[in-house]
Motif scaffolding. Structure first.
Motif, PDB file in Angstrom:
ATOM      1  N   ARG A  39      83.840 -27.371  41.693  1.00  0.00           N
ATOM      2  CA  ARG A  39      82.552 -27.103  42.332  1.00  0.00           C
ATOM      3  C   ARG A  39      82.745 -26.028  43.389  1.00  0.00           C
ATOM      4  NH1 ARG A  39      82.667 -30.246  47.125  1.00  0.00           N
ATOM      5  NH2 ARG A  39      84.339 -31.799  47.121  1.00  0.00           N
ATOM      6  N   PHE A  40      81.614 -25.526  43.910  1.00  0.00           N
ATOM      7  CA  PHE A  40      81.694 -24.430  44.870  1.00  0.00           C
ATOM      8  C   PHE A  40      82.548 -24.780  46.084  1.00  0.00           C
ATOM      9  CE2 PHE A  40      77.465 -23.247  42.930  1.00  0.00           C
ATOM     10  CZ  PHE A  40      77.961 -22.142  42.269  1.00  0.00           C
ATOM     11  N   GLY A  41      82.445 -26.011  46.551  1.00  0.00           N
ATOM     12  CA  GLY A  41      83.182 -26.413  47.744  1.00  0.00           C
ATOM     13  C   GLY A  41      84.683 -26.397  47.572  1.00  0.00           C
ATOM     14  N   ASN A  42      85.143 -26.352  46.333  1.00  0.00           N
ATOM     15  CA  ASN A  42      86.585 -26.339  46.064  1.00  0.00           C
ATOM     16  C   ASN A  42      87.077 -24.982  45.569  1.00  0.00           C
ATOM     17  OD1 ASN A  42      87.048 -28.961  46.848  1.00  0.00           O
ATOM     18  ND2 ASN A  42      86.715 -29.815  44.815  1.00  0.00           N
ATOM     19  N   MET A  43      86.268 -23.948  45.773  1.00  0.00           N
ATOM     20  CA  MET A  43      86.661 -22.601  45.356  1.00  0.00           C
ATOM     21  C   MET A  43      86.813 -21.699  46.576  1.00  0.00           C
ATOM     22  SD  MET A  43      84.066 -22.032  42.146  1.00  0.00           S
ATOM     23  CE  MET A  43      83.794 -23.320  40.923  1.00  0.00           C
ATOM     24  N   LEU A  44      87.890 -20.940  46.609  1.00  0.00           N
ATOM     25  CA  LEU A  44      88.098 -19.944  47.660  1.00  0.00           C
ATOM     26  C   LEU A  44      87.895 -18.556  47.062  1.00  0.00           C
ATOM     27  CD1 LEU A  44      91.286 -21.243  49.544  1.00  0.00           C
ATOM     28  CD2 LEU A  44      88.882 -21.636  50.094  1.00  0.00           C
ATOM     29  N   VAL A  45      87.165 -17.706  47.782  1.00  0.00           N
ATOM     30  CA  VAL A  45      86.922 -16.341  47.314  1.00  0.00           C
ATOM     31  C   VAL A  45      87.573 -15.351  48.269  1.00  0.00           C
ATOM     32  CG1 VAL A  45      84.781 -16.977  46.165  1.00  0.00           C
ATOM     33  CG2 VAL A  45      84.714 -16.233  48.544  1.00  0.00           C
ATOM     34  N   ASN A  46      87.749 -14.121  47.777  1.00  0.00           N
ATOM     35  CA  ASN A  46      88.454 -13.126  48.589  1.00  0.00           C
ATOM     36  C   ASN A  46      87.617 -12.635  49.768  1.00  0.00           C
ATOM     37  OD1 ASN A  46      86.656 -11.858  46.870  1.00  0.00           O
ATOM     38  ND2 ASN A  46      87.926 -10.034  46.599  1.00  0.00           N
ATOM     39  N   ASN A  47      86.319 -12.449  49.563  1.00  0.00           N
ATOM     40  CA  ASN A  47      85.445 -12.046  50.666  1.00  0.00           C
ATOM     41  C   ASN A  47      83.995 -12.287  50.265  1.00  0.00           C
ATOM     42  OD1 ASN A  47      84.396  -9.549  49.316  1.00  0.00           O
ATOM     43  ND2 ASN A  47      86.540  -8.879  49.559  1.00  0.00           N
ATOM     44  N   ALA A  48      83.095 -12.141  51.240  1.00  0.00           N
ATOM     45  CA  ALA A  48      81.679 -12.445  51.005  1.00  0.00           C
ATOM     46  C   ALA A  48      81.000 -11.422  50.110  1.00  0.00           C
ATOM     47  CB  ALA A  48      80.947 -12.531  52.345  1.00  0.00           C
ATOM     48  N   LYS A  49      81.614 -10.259  49.939  1.00  0.00           N
ATOM     49  CA  LYS A  49      81.007  -9.212  49.120  1.00  0.00           C
ATOM     50  C   LYS A  49      81.407  -9.335  47.652  1.00  0.00           C
ATOM     51  CE  LYS A  49      80.685  -4.182  48.601  1.00  0.00           C
ATOM     52  NZ  LYS A  49      81.128  -2.863  49.122  1.00  0.00           N
ATOM     53  N   ASP A  50      82.703  -9.407  47.399  1.00  0.00           N
ATOM     54  CA  ASP A  50      83.188  -9.431  46.015  1.00  0.00           C
ATOM     55  C   ASP A  50      83.048 -10.809  45.365  1.00  0.00           C
ATOM     56  OD1 ASP A  50      83.875  -6.784  46.314  1.00  0.00           O
ATOM     57  OD2 ASP A  50      85.931  -7.242  46.925  1.00  0.00           O
ATOM     58  N   LEU A  51      83.235 -11.856  46.178  1.00  0.00           N
ATOM     59  CA  LEU A  51      83.157 -13.239  45.690  1.00  0.00           C
ATOM     60  C   LEU A  51      84.104 -13.494  44.515  1.00  0.00           C
ATOM     61  CD1 LEU A  51      79.299 -13.890  45.859  1.00  0.00           C
ATOM     62  CD2 LEU A  51      81.044 -14.552  47.514  1.00  0.00           C
ATOM     63  N   LYS A  52      85.265 -12.862  44.570  1.00  0.00           N
ATOM     64  CA  LYS A  52      86.268 -13.087  43.531  1.00  0.00           C
ATOM     65  C   LYS A  52      87.031 -14.368  43.842  1.00  0.00           C
ATOM     66  CE  LYS A  52      90.370 -11.075  41.354  1.00  0.00           C
ATOM     67  NZ  LYS A  52      91.326  -9.940  41.343  1.00  0.00           N
ATOM     68  N   ILE A  53      87.034 -15.289  42.898  1.00  0.00           N
ATOM     69  CA  ILE A  53      87.725 -16.563  43.106  1.00  0.00           C
ATOM     70  C   ILE A  53      89.233 -16.327  43.101  1.00  0.00           C
ATOM     71  CG2 ILE A  53      88.132 -18.879  42.189  1.00  0.00           C
ATOM     72  CD1 ILE A  53      85.342 -18.766  40.959  1.00  0.00           C
ATOM     73  N   VAL A  54      89.888 -16.719  44.184  1.00  0.00           N
ATOM     74  CA  VAL A  54      91.334 -16.520  44.302  1.00  0.00           C
ATOM     75  C   VAL A  54      92.097 -17.840  44.290  1.00  0.00           C
ATOM     76  CG1 VAL A  54      91.097 -14.329  45.521  1.00  0.00           C
ATOM     77  CG2 VAL A  54      91.149 -16.458  46.835  1.00  0.00           C
ATOM     78  N   ALA A  55      91.384 -18.954  44.445  1.00  0.00           N
ATOM     79  CA  ALA A  55      92.059 -20.254  44.418  1.00  0.00           C
ATOM     80  C   ALA A  55      91.042 -21.361  44.138  1.00  0.00           C
ATOM     81  CB  ALA A  55      92.767 -20.524  45.746  1.00  0.00           C
ATOM     82  N   VAL A  56      91.523 -22.400  43.490  1.00  0.00           N
ATOM     83  CA  VAL A  56      90.717 -23.596  43.246  1.00  0.00           C
ATOM     84  C   VAL A  56      91.469 -24.781  43.838  1.00  0.00           C
ATOM     85  CG1 VAL A  56      89.714 -25.124  41.515  1.00  0.00           C
ATOM     86  CG2 VAL A  56      89.704 -22.652  41.141  1.00  0.00           C
ATOM     87  N   LEU A  57      90.782 -25.549  44.674  1.00  0.00           N
ATOM     88  CA  LEU A  57      91.412 -26.642  45.402  1.00  0.00           C
ATOM     89  C   LEU A  57      91.069 -28.001  44.789  1.00  0.00           C
ATOM     90  CD1 LEU A  57      90.507 -25.443  49.019  1.00  0.00           C
ATOM     91  CD2 LEU A  57      92.486 -24.793  47.634  1.00  0.00           C
ATOM     92  N   ASP A  58      91.770 -29.013  45.273  1.00  0.00           N
ATOM     93  CA  ASP A  58      91.479 -30.415  44.963  1.00  0.00           C
ATOM     94  C   ASP A  58      91.639 -30.729  43.474  1.00  0.00           C
ATOM     95  OD1 ASP A  58      90.836 -33.032  45.174  1.00  0.00           O
ATOM     96  OD2 ASP A  58      88.834 -32.753  46.009  1.00  0.00           O
ATOM     97  N   TRP A  59      92.872 -30.797  43.057  1.00  0.00           N
ATOM     98  CA  TRP A  59      93.177 -31.115  41.656  1.00  0.00           C
ATOM     99  C   TRP A  59      93.574 -32.580  41.489  1.00  0.00           C
ATOM    100  CZ3 TRP A  59      93.050 -27.719  37.433  1.00  0.00           C
ATOM    101  CH2 TRP A  59      92.677 -26.406  37.760  1.00  0.00           C
TER     102      TRP A  59
END
Length: 229
Positions: A39-59
């Protein structure tokens, strides 16, 4: 009683539709790693502009599952997962319609990515594409079947049941449980509830007694401490 009857009946319906909604092609593999808390709360993005997912948390709840669950459309397209669609609190919001609308946007972008990937590779991807499988999963009810699996399936107010009823209108006719079996189940559960209430009443009485004794002891100690001062 009505709640127990409904849940037991839907358990029977779930069992009946399993043969229709489990893919013969993917029932015995390949098995894929599935993150059940994507879900969105478990996704980290590189910045607010690109929104490239760089990590997924809580496995923590990750597991291997049949391939058909991997190509199930994302549950988080409305941020809230279907099990959290509170129709009673927000009756003016058609969550199901909104989800279908968001899904069309999502799968269209997925198709564009697949097409771009083929161009970059200079070849055509083998096998059925993920976008096509997702569309089928949405249309034939597998997505909603998976949602029932995720959320322990028996609750009659699960939005997934409403969606499946649109696909299988005669859903209730698939119930292979007789009224006698339902009545026997209800009687058994009500007797278990009665015994539980009796046991809990006795336990609570003992807890209250011990709590009163402890409070009396604390009061006595406080008085003794006050006298010493």
């Amino acid at each position: 009683m009505d709640d127990a009857r409904s849940k037991y009946a839907h358990r029977g319906i779930f069992k009946a539709i399993s043969s229709h909604l489990v893919s013969d092609q993917h029932d015995r593999g390949p098995f894929k790693l599935v993150c059940d808390d994507m879900r969105f709360g478990n996704m980290l993005v590189n910045n607010a502009k690109d929104l490239k997912i760089v990590a997924v948390l809580d496995w923590e709840w990750a597991y291997t599952a049949p391939y058909q669950m991997l190509y199930s459309p994302p549950r988080w397209l409305l941020i809230k997962k279907p099990i959290h669609w509170d129709v009673e609190d927000l009756p003016h919001i058609s969550y199901l319609s909104q989800y279908k609308s968001q899904f069309q946007i999502f799968v269209k972008i997925l198709e564009e990515v697949e097409s771009q990937r083929e161009q970059d590779m200079g070849t055509t991807l083998t096998g059925e594409k993920m976008s096509s499988l997702m569309r089928k999963s949405m249309n034939d009810g597998k997505f909603w079947f998976h949602e029932l699996v995720y959320s322990c399936f028996e609750s009659a107010d699960n939005p997934a049941w409403s969606a499946i009823r649109e696909i299988i209108p005669n859903l209730d006719e698939l119930l292979g449980i007789s009224e006698n079996e339902l009545d026997a189940f209800i009687d058994d559960k009500m007797e278990q509830l009665r015994l539980y209430n009796v046991e809990w009443a006795a336990l609570k009485k003992e807890i209250d007694r011990e709590a009163a004794e402890f409070e009396a002891l604390m009061n006595k100690m406080e008085k003794e401490d006050a006298n010493e001062i």
